[in-house]
Design a protein around this motif. Structure first.
Motif, PDB file in Angstrom:
ATOM      1  N   ALA A 254      38.544  79.043  -6.860  1.00  0.00           N
ATOM      2  CA  ALA A 254      38.592  77.809  -7.483  1.00  0.00           C
ATOM      3  C   ALA A 254      37.171  77.421  -7.658  1.00  0.00           C
ATOM      4  O   ALA A 254      36.248  77.933  -6.924  1.00  0.00           O
ATOM      5  CB  ALA A 254      39.612  76.819  -6.989  1.00  0.00           C
TER       6      ALA A 254
ATOM      7  N   SER B 274      36.489  71.789  -5.629  1.00  0.00           N
ATOM      8  CA  SER B 274      37.693  71.304  -6.430  1.00  0.00           C
ATOM      9  C   SER B 274      38.908  70.874  -5.696  1.00  0.00           C
ATOM     10  O   SER B 274      39.730  69.892  -5.943  1.00  0.00           O
ATOM     11  CB  SER B 274      38.272  72.378  -7.389  1.00  0.00           C
TER      12      SER B 274
ATOM     13  N   PRO C 279      42.029  72.841  -4.696  1.00  0.00           N
ATOM     14  CA  PRO C 279      43.479  73.104  -5.327  1.00  0.00           C
ATOM     15  C   PRO C 279      44.516  72.620  -4.713  1.00  0.00           C
ATOM     16  O   PRO C 279      44.423  72.913  -3.260  1.00  0.00           O
ATOM     17  CB  PRO C 279      43.334  74.794  -5.612  1.00  0.00           C
TER      18      PRO C 279
ATOM     19  N   TYR D 108      49.659  76.673 -13.554  1.00  0.00           N
ATOM     20  CA  TYR D 108      48.746  75.614 -13.722  1.00  0.00           C
ATOM     21  C   TYR D 108      48.523  75.270 -12.404  1.00  0.00           C
ATOM     22  O   TYR D 108      49.474  75.032 -11.677  1.00  0.00           O
ATOM     23  CB  TYR D 108      49.388  74.467 -14.686  1.00  0.00           C
TER      24      TYR D 108
ATOM     25  N   GLU E 179      43.671  70.328  -8.966  1.00  0.00           N
ATOM     26  CA  GLU E 179      42.996  70.183  -8.144  1.00  0.00           C
ATOM     27  C   GLU E 179      42.641  68.774  -7.553  1.00  0.00           C
ATOM     28  O   GLU E 179      42.320  67.995  -8.342  1.00  0.00           O
ATOM     29  CB  GLU E 179      41.625  70.730  -8.881  1.00  0.00           C
TER      30      GLU E 179
ATOM     31  N   ALA F  96      41.143  67.648 -11.607  1.00  0.00           N
ATOM     32  CA  ALA F  96      41.216  68.473 -12.685  1.00  0.00           C
ATOM     33  C   ALA F  96      42.605  69.254 -12.731  1.00  0.00           C
ATOM     34  O   ALA F  96      43.076  69.572 -11.618  1.00  0.00           O
ATOM     35  CB  ALA F  96      40.137  69.402 -13.073  1.00  0.00           C
TER      36      ALA F  96
ATOM     37  N   SER G  79      43.458  73.302 -13.906  1.00  0.00           N
ATOM     38  CA  SER G  79      43.082  74.659 -14.239  1.00  0.00           C
ATOM     39  C   SER G  79      44.394  75.404 -14.893  1.00  0.00           C
ATOM     40  O   SER G  79      45.510  75.275 -14.208  1.00  0.00           O
ATOM     41  CB  SER G  79      42.492  75.418 -13.043  1.00  0.00           C
TER      42      SER G  79
ATOM     43  N   TYR H 256      46.009  78.919 -16.446  1.00  0.00           N
ATOM     44  CA  TYR H 256      45.816  80.354 -16.076  1.00  0.00           C
ATOM     45  C   TYR H 256      46.821  81.172 -17.098  1.00  0.00           C
ATOM     46  O   TYR H 256      47.881  80.731 -17.141  1.00  0.00           O
ATOM     47  CB  TYR H 256      45.872  80.815 -14.777  1.00  0.00           C
TER      48      TYR H 256
ATOM     49  N   SER I  95      41.872  82.815 -15.969  1.00  0.00           N
ATOM     50  CA  SER I  95      41.649  81.349 -16.225  1.00  0.00           C
ATOM     51  C   SER I  95      41.299  81.247 -17.918  1.00  0.00           C
ATOM     52  O   SER I  95      40.745  82.023 -18.378  1.00  0.00           O
ATOM     53  CB  SER I  95      40.307  81.060 -15.468  1.00  0.00           C
TER      54      SER I  95
ATOM     55  N   GLN J  54      41.396  77.616 -19.173  1.00  0.00           N
ATOM     56  CA  GLN J  54      41.116  76.509 -19.595  1.00  0.00           C
ATOM     57  C   GLN J  54      40.977  75.404 -18.337  1.00  0.00           C
ATOM     58  O   GLN J  54      41.813  75.826 -17.282  1.00  0.00           O
ATOM     59  CB  GLN J  54      42.122  75.939 -20.600  1.00  0.00           C
ATOM     60  N   ARG J  55      40.243  74.674 -18.246  1.00  0.00           N
ATOM     61  CA  ARG J  55      40.209  73.538 -17.113  1.00  0.00           C
ATOM     62  C   ARG J  55      39.560  72.177 -17.826  1.00  0.00           C
ATOM     63  O   ARG J  55      38.653  72.117 -18.458  1.00  0.00           O
ATOM     64  CB  ARG J  55      38.995  73.938 -16.096  1.00  0.00           C
TER      65      ARG J  55
END
Length: 375
Positions: free
Chosen positions: A215, A219, A221, A234, A237, A242, A244, A246, A255, A257-258
């Motif tokens: 990650a 962040s 997770p 998903y 974090e 956030a 993230s 997948y 990945s 989008q974040r």
């Protein structure tokens, strides 16, 4: 041939009878702070109004902070003795609906300090636990009578990451089975990893370390969920605030989008918590604690990517955990610090939430589970 009006009347009568042939219960775990205080709460939920009516409680256990249910709803499994230095256990209970009573069945050492998350495989034969402070994962056999046997494997970690205040060592925050039960994914807040393990229920040592996904550094997770179609996953974090996203296939996370779950910079630090997807797979929800105390709502595209919809205040402080009922009609939030569970109605078309007026008070609610029983 029956007239249309007669058919409609019969349908209405059938629906009415069906509503009386099943009961929905909400199970609440908490940070009760002392064994002489209620720790597990059970409420009956009206699936038309969202109203919650207390059925029973259980004390004599310290901080049963995270709960799950057996698939038939007969047994409750809990992380217990959490946030207690040098301690940590997993415990099981039976829920007798006729007597409206919770009874302790068993308790085992969790294999590490501060257990925070439990999950079971589809066969109901295994329980996998994540220990936050102890930085480890433990695997327990489950017996047919609901008791938990001693751990057959404890996997410790000593990894760390860039935040010297919060990431000096590993902090396992959840343990989630893949849709096909072949893998367990485990976000590690302390090491900034999503760990992957191979799982084979037929083996005496069913869980074996495999690989991990890195990650973003710092962040943290925390919780992890799969889309109902099994194609996307998903992770929320906690430290970065956030989500993230997948693409998922055959154990692989790629990945796509974040994006931030917060609408503004915090006064202190980000404190994101929980993440869930609506049963129809159209919307994702994420909870933010700290300054905002809200639920962030996102529409999920056909490609798995997220588009922001709205924020909804949780009408309380510190939404540690929430759930969406299997029908998708309601979203319930456990506000740990303000000490309440709040019920929202979901608009299935827009994803937005509306307060139902239902709010129940209790000490430190931190985990929610729901189950409908057919009488």
């Amino acid at each position: 041939m029956l007239k249309r009006s007669t058919l409609l009347l019969l349908l209405a009568m059938f629906t009415h009878l069906l509503s009386y042939s099943q009961d929905t219960y909400l199970f609440v775990g908490s940070y009760n702070g002392a064994k002489d205080k209620d720790g597990i709460y059970i409420y009956r939920m009206n699936m038309q109004t969202g109203q919650l009516t207390k059925v029973c409680t259980y004390s004599a256990i310290l901080n049963p902070s995270y709960l799950i249910l057996s698939r038939d709803g007969q047994y409750i499994y809990a992380c217990s003795e959490t946030r207690t230095p040098g301690m940590g256990s997993v415990s099981s209970y039976t829920f007798d609906r006729q007597q409206q009573k919770i009874t302790l069945l068993s308790k085992q050492d969790s294999g590490g300090e501060n257990p925070v998350y439990l999950t079971t495989d589809k066969s109901g034969a295994w329980l996998v636990n994540g220990n936050y402070t102890g930085g480890s994962i433990a695997v327990f056999p489950l017996k047919a009578d609901g008791t938990i046997a001693p751990a057959v494997k404890v996997i410790p970690f000593t990894d760390h990451s860039i935040d010297t205040g919060r990431q000096k060592t590993a902090h396992i925050h959840s343990t989630v089975f893949s849709p096909d039960d072949r893998y367990v994914f485990s976000p590690d807040l302390g090491a900034d990893k999503i760990r992957r393990y191979r799982f084979e229920a037929a083996q005496s040592q069913p869980l074996q370390p495999d690989s991990s996904v890195r990650a973003v550094p710092g962040s943290g997770p925390r919780h992890f969920t799969f889309h109902p179609n099994g194609k996307y996953a998903y992770c929320i974090e906690e430290m970065a605030g956030a989500v993230s996203a997948y693409r998922y296939a055959d154990g692989q996370l790629d990945s796509i989008q974040r994006l931030m779950t917060h609408g503004k910079e915090p006064y202190g630090f980000y404190n994101s918590a929980d993440i869930h997807i609506a049963p129809d797979g159209r919307f994702l929800y994420a909870s933010n604690r700290g300054d905002e105390n809200n639920i962030a709502i996102y529409r999920i595209g056909d490609d798995g990517r997220l588009t922001f919809v709205a924020y909804q205040s949780t009408l309380g402080e510190h939404p540690r955990n929430f759930l969406i009922d299997p029908s998708g009609k309601f979203l319930l939030v456990a506000n740990q610090i303000s000490g309440d569970v709040v019920v929202f109605r979901r608009n299935i078309q827009t994803g937005r939430l509306t307060y139902t007026g239902v709010k129940v008070k209790m000490t430190g609610p931190s985990s929610l589970q729901i189950k409908t029983y057919h009488n």
